[in-house]
Scaffold this active site. Structure first.
Site, PDB file in Angstrom:
ATOM      1  N   LYS B  73      14.436 -97.353 -56.202  1.00 26.94           N
ATOM      2  CA  LYS B  73      14.365 -96.994 -57.625  1.00 26.94           C
ATOM      3  C   LYS B  73      13.438 -97.930 -58.393  1.00 26.94           C
ATOM      4  CE  LYS B  73      18.110 -97.683 -59.688  1.00 26.94           C
ATOM      5  NZ  LYS B  73      19.555 -97.659 -59.651  1.00 26.94           N
ATOM      6  N   THR B  75      11.169 -99.932 -57.133  1.00 29.52           N
ATOM      7  CA  THR B  75       9.831 -99.771 -56.558  1.00 29.52           C
ATOM      8  C   THR B  75       9.113 -98.592 -57.210  1.00 29.52           C
ATOM      9  OG1 THR B  75      10.674-100.669 -54.491  1.00 29.52           O
ATOM     10  CG2 THR B  75       8.604 -99.464 -54.377  1.00 29.52           C
ATOM     11  N   ARG B  96      15.438-104.907 -65.247  1.00 28.03           N
ATOM     12  CA  ARG B  96      16.469-105.925 -65.462  1.00 28.03           C
ATOM     13  C   ARG B  96      16.137-107.240 -64.782  1.00 28.03           C
ATOM     14  NH1 ARG B  96      21.236-102.747 -62.961  1.00 28.03           N
ATOM     15  NH2 ARG B  96      19.432-101.758 -61.987  1.00 28.03           N
ATOM     16  N   LYS B 107      20.453-112.610 -49.114  1.00 31.23           N
ATOM     17  CA  LYS B 107      19.107-113.002 -49.533  1.00 31.23           C
ATOM     18  C   LYS B 107      18.731-112.358 -50.860  1.00 31.23           C
ATOM     19  CE  LYS B 107      17.422-114.393 -45.113  1.00 31.23           C
ATOM     20  NZ  LYS B 107      16.225-114.732 -44.361  1.00 31.23           N
ATOM     21  N   ALA B 275      26.504-103.006 -63.732  1.00 34.94           N
ATOM     22  CA  ALA B 275      26.399-101.549 -63.861  1.00 34.94           C
ATOM     23  C   ALA B 275      27.763-100.871 -63.717  1.00 34.94           C
ATOM     24  CB  ALA B 275      25.416-101.008 -62.837  1.00 34.94           C
ATOM     25  N   PHE B 303      22.510 -98.232 -60.306  1.00 35.76           N
ATOM     26  CA  PHE B 303      23.220 -97.303 -59.417  1.00 35.76           C
ATOM     27  C   PHE B 303      22.561 -95.920 -59.399  1.00 35.76           C
ATOM     28  CE2 PHE B 303      27.470 -99.769 -60.160  1.00 35.76           C
ATOM     29  CZ  PHE B 303      27.002-100.798 -59.360  1.00 35.76           C
ATOM     30  N   PHE B 383       8.383 -93.004 -47.218  1.00 29.54           N
ATOM     31  CA  PHE B 383       8.464 -94.009 -46.155  1.00 29.54           C
ATOM     32  C   PHE B 383       7.466 -93.586 -45.089  1.00 29.54           C
ATOM     33  CE2 PHE B 383      12.162 -96.939 -46.618  1.00 29.54           C
ATOM     34  CZ  PHE B 383      12.482 -96.595 -47.917  1.00 29.54           C
ATOM     35  N   TRP B 411       4.582 -97.656 -52.533  1.00 28.60           N
ATOM     36  CA  TRP B 411       4.992 -98.781 -51.692  1.00 28.60           C
ATOM     37  C   TRP B 411       3.840 -99.189 -50.775  1.00 28.60           C
ATOM     38  CZ3 TRP B 411       5.415 -99.720 -46.442  1.00 28.60           C
ATOM     39  CH2 TRP B 411       6.159-100.859 -46.082  1.00 28.60           C
TER      40      TRP B 411
END
Lengths: 558, 558
Positions: B73, B75, B96, B107, B275, B303, B383, B411
């Site tokens: 989202k 990205t 945010r 991580k 959220a 979300f 992807f 991406w």
């Protein structure tokens, strides 16, 4: 004549862009990391690049035992820095950052006063560049990781009754002094007693202020003792594997903050460890970096000279390889009068006899400071109601002690008022007269170090410590900590442990209540009397009247 | 072909000085308060000065219910912003800020991914500009003042069993979830049970993100309920007189943070409320300021669309007078396959049937979003292993729903890959096709609002709530809170309250476990299921491998 308040003067300051201030020191713009237009951090790579430079002269400003009359140590530090610049020296000031929490209890403090201040004053009393928040975060990470380690099986075999690592928050919150944590069942861990201190009392703060570089910082963090096992063997921060991530959280906080005086001279404001359970000086990084980029560095130490200067010399200078070229001992006519028995309400009236009587406190500090091999100048921080006869009485007394006192009127006049002091201090610092040496060697046993301070600095007959404390010190010596210096935690108001005993008392002894090992910071804390590491708020906290007015200015903070 | 990691790409970014980024938006340098060379806050006076400008077009990016496959989202938000700039539009992104604590557990996360990222990535995962620290401080001040009030005589007659204001820390510290505070005797106050949440769960965070200006911020802070008396009457933050000082602590944090995308386009990264118990959107200040200085503003909600977009529309847009001109619903072929029953390990193989099967989840979100009167475009976040047949299957399905799906390859390719999406989104946003309206009016009773969301968005048969909850809602209506919107706290993984039910389930009901009043933020939180407001650390926290390497780079954070 009506005088302006500190905040009025600070708000009227003609600040220059911080890049111009850096330019005075030769710091290229790309090595200044700005925080707004009037604050900047100096980049680590620039700090690294100046290490080969010749060092400037180091001047320590310290003071007599504080009285309610106020002595003006920071004001004199700033005024002297401006004075040195005025007489053509490339000088900078190094002072401590303020803690956030206490501003919401009592009103916030200026960095200096009158026409000898460092600005921006409001931001320095609020978040500033976030250093203390970074310290709180690093401390909190270790706290969470310790309980997390216990939760997941306690492989290190920590005795949950012997976790000595408390939590911190930068707020005066007495409700957190003592808590029971990990309540609520299996998913929240093993219930145990703990509590919070205020952030400036964190050992992380002391370490940040003593570390030479990021590698040293990480090593010292790793060396902190966080808990003990049932067999009383220590568990270190490095056993929890927190020191790397803590260092990452602290990497920006390690870089000194550049700001300016009202006269647009450079100042580092960096670090602020407690002056009781820690050493109470600004960071080693700031001081050593300043010495590489300025010809004169004026810095200060917390409390009176018996605590602040003693720790500056025996802890900070020893650890960082620093040596002061001149010490300025700040005194005021008013404080002499209070030491001479005058009540605060009566300070307005001339009283030369009381001044003379009160000078004993000053005299002892002069002698103490000289025992470190450093030349001492007394700065009489002038208050506008001081009379000439009173000032002369102090000067005459100091002369009898083989030293000299110089009147300084920086509060009223800025550098014009401190030029005489600056001239004399520069002469002494450049003369090479200083032959600095800490008053005890590393290899002296811990108890003997404590006795040396008690006898040579406090002029006590001796030290009172029960066998538990003596055994503890011996254990630490056996564990390899015998070479550490001592960090005394006692009242700042007296040479003795009784705050009401002013002047230069004798015939007293120093009772030790507790000893603590700050293995990462690298000192043994000796607690004499009640030491509060988490203040509370007063009945009507200053916070209740702090607000933004319609013009967006902060009201009530000062 | 080997692809670079997000952090490798971020570190190789050719960042421009933040002043140049501000210049693109017409922000004068003196109104950008820099934090280092690549971050800046926009001054309050500049924000005030642009209020009269014409507003740009608002584009919301939301997503299907998340699956372990990831939907991308943020990205897509960043990629779309870059795409709009590429096709000649003056566009900016609003996302945010990240919470500090969780980075030391798992991580840290990138802001975006691949060639669609916002930088500086590392600082955005650490202290950034200190906003969250300011929120922690403001929250902590109120916490301390409440217990301080009780300590000094409890004039407000607070029932210490009914203090609802908990403490916060920005760290995953399960040991603080439930504590007993004020232990240790008279000088530490009255023992009582309390606990800590993580900072992003603070009502102060929600308020900072919803407040229109500093005055509104102060009013909302004052309106927070912190405790109840024995007669159950509420005690407000303003009764404690903390809201003014809290506003002072938050005044810089209220200013949006300007950073840049990898393609040097402007982005505001500001605010980050939970959220679940909050509304999960970046700040109103950032979004409304962006709309005044850019022609297109791309923002996102937390979300999936059932929670994030619903709250964006019914809470943020309602409160701030915003109306989205186009909604972009992000889906991936992989997520469709998982919704169609394929296991994560098998996602690599082409499976057009599973894609078709999984599209039901997408279809329901499209219909839901349309019910707000907004045009919907599906972005298929590409992807590299997606096959043409799979992509075509999604496109065909979306077409059947009366909407359109566009493949976006940001991406892999940055704005070159998102130009088609940007072109279509700009057309729709400029067409005036949007006729936005929240799905329930202010004056609808609270229970009916909850039912409206449950039926119209979750497609449930109804709501299950016991009389205690229904009575509570009625009491709040009587107390004047009936006009507030609802903030649903349920699992993000399903339209139902059962995280395992993917696709577009029916025949379910929504059980309410608890309701909470966020009187300052201005919503009623409806808790359905377990909601964790203080995470813990895993057995081996990421922190144990985070460190600075010899080159001063951070290792282990990503």
């Amino acid at each position: 004549m009506a005088y302006k308040s500190d905040i009025e003067i600070a708000r009227a300051a003609q600040k220059k862009p911080i890049q111009e201030i850096g330019d005075k020191l030769g710091i290229p713009t790309e090595h200044l990391l700005p925080y707004g237009h009037d604050k900047a951090k100096v980049s680590q790579s620039y700090i690294d690049s100046v290490q080969g430079n010749k060092s400037g002269k180091l001047i320590l400003v310290t003071a007599i035992n504080p009285t309610p009359a106020g002595e003006g140590k920071t004001t004199t530090t700033v005024g002297l820095g401006d004075g040195l610049n005025r007489i053509g020296k490339k000088a900078m000031v190094c002072i401590r950052e303020a803690s956030l929490g206490p501003n919401f209890g009592m009103k916030g403090g200026a960095a200096g006063g009158g026409y000898a201040q460092v600005v921006p004053m409001e931001e320095m009393n609020l978040h500033f560049t976030g250093d203390f928040h970074a310290i709180t975060s690093a401390h909190s990470l270790l706290s969470a990781m310790i309980d997390n380690h216990i939760y997941w099986g306690n492989e290190l075999d920590i005795d949950i009754r012997r976790v000595v690592w408390r939590r911190v928050v930068d707020m005066n919150d007495r409700a957190l002094r003592q808590i029971t944590a990990s309540l609520g069942g299996v998913s929240n861990g093993f219930p145990r007693e703990t509590g919070f201190d205020i952030t400036v009392a964190s050992e992380v703060m002391a370490i940040l202020c003593l570390a030479k570089n990021l590698k040293d910082l990480e090593d010292r963090l790793g060396a902190m003792i966080v808990a003990y096992r049932r067999d009383k063997s220590p568990v270190y921060c490095r056993d929890i594997e927190a020191q790397g991530a803590m260092t990452v959280l602290l990497k920006d906080a390690m870089q000194p903050n550049l700001v300016q005086t009202l006269e647009n001279n450079p100042a580092f404001v960096h670090g602020g460890p407690f002056a009781n359970i820690a050493h109470g000086c600004n960071s080693v990084t700031a001081t050593t970096t300043a010495l590489k980029i300025a010809d004169f560095v004026v810095t200060e130490a917390g409390f009176g000279a018996d605590l602040g200067a003693e720790k500056f010399m025996n802890i900070k200078c020893r650890k960082a390889g620093l040596a002061p070229d001149c010490v300025v001992l700040v005194a005021t006519v008013r404080a002499m009068k209070m030491n001479g028995g005058v009540a605060k309400a009566d300070l307005g009236a001339e009283n030369v006899d009381a001044v003379k009587e009160g000078c004993a406190n000053l005299g002892r500090h002069i002698a103490n400071l000289k025992s470190f091999g450093v030349p001492v100048v007394v700065a009489i921080n002038h208050f506008v109601n001081d009379t000439d006869a009173e000032v002369e009485a102090v000067k005459a007394y100091v002369k009898e002690q083989g030293s000299e006192a110089i009147l300084s009127r920086h509060w009223e006049l800025g550098s014009e008022g401190s030029a005489d002091l600056a001239t004399r201090v520069a002469e002494i610092a450049e003369s090479g007269a200083s032959d600095f040496k800490p008053i005890y060697p590393d290899e002296m046993p811990l108890m003997q170090k404590i006795e040396t301070i008690a006898k040579n600095i406090y002029h006590a007959d001796g030290v009172v410590a029960d066998s538990k404390i003596r055994d503890q010190l011996k254990q630490w010596e056996e564990a390899g900590y015998g070479n550490l210096p001592i960090c005394m935690a006692k009242t700042q108001y007296s040479f003795t442990t009784d705050p009401s005993r002013r002047g230069a008392p004798t015939g007293h002894s120093v009772p030790i209540r507790e000893v603590r090992l700050s293995a990462g910071a690298g000192f043994v804390v000796v607690v004499c009397g009640e030491i509060m590491t988490m203040p509370g708020l007063p009945r009507v906290p200053a916070a209740t009247s702090i607000r933004l007015n319609d013009g967006g200015e902060i009201e009530g903070l000062f």
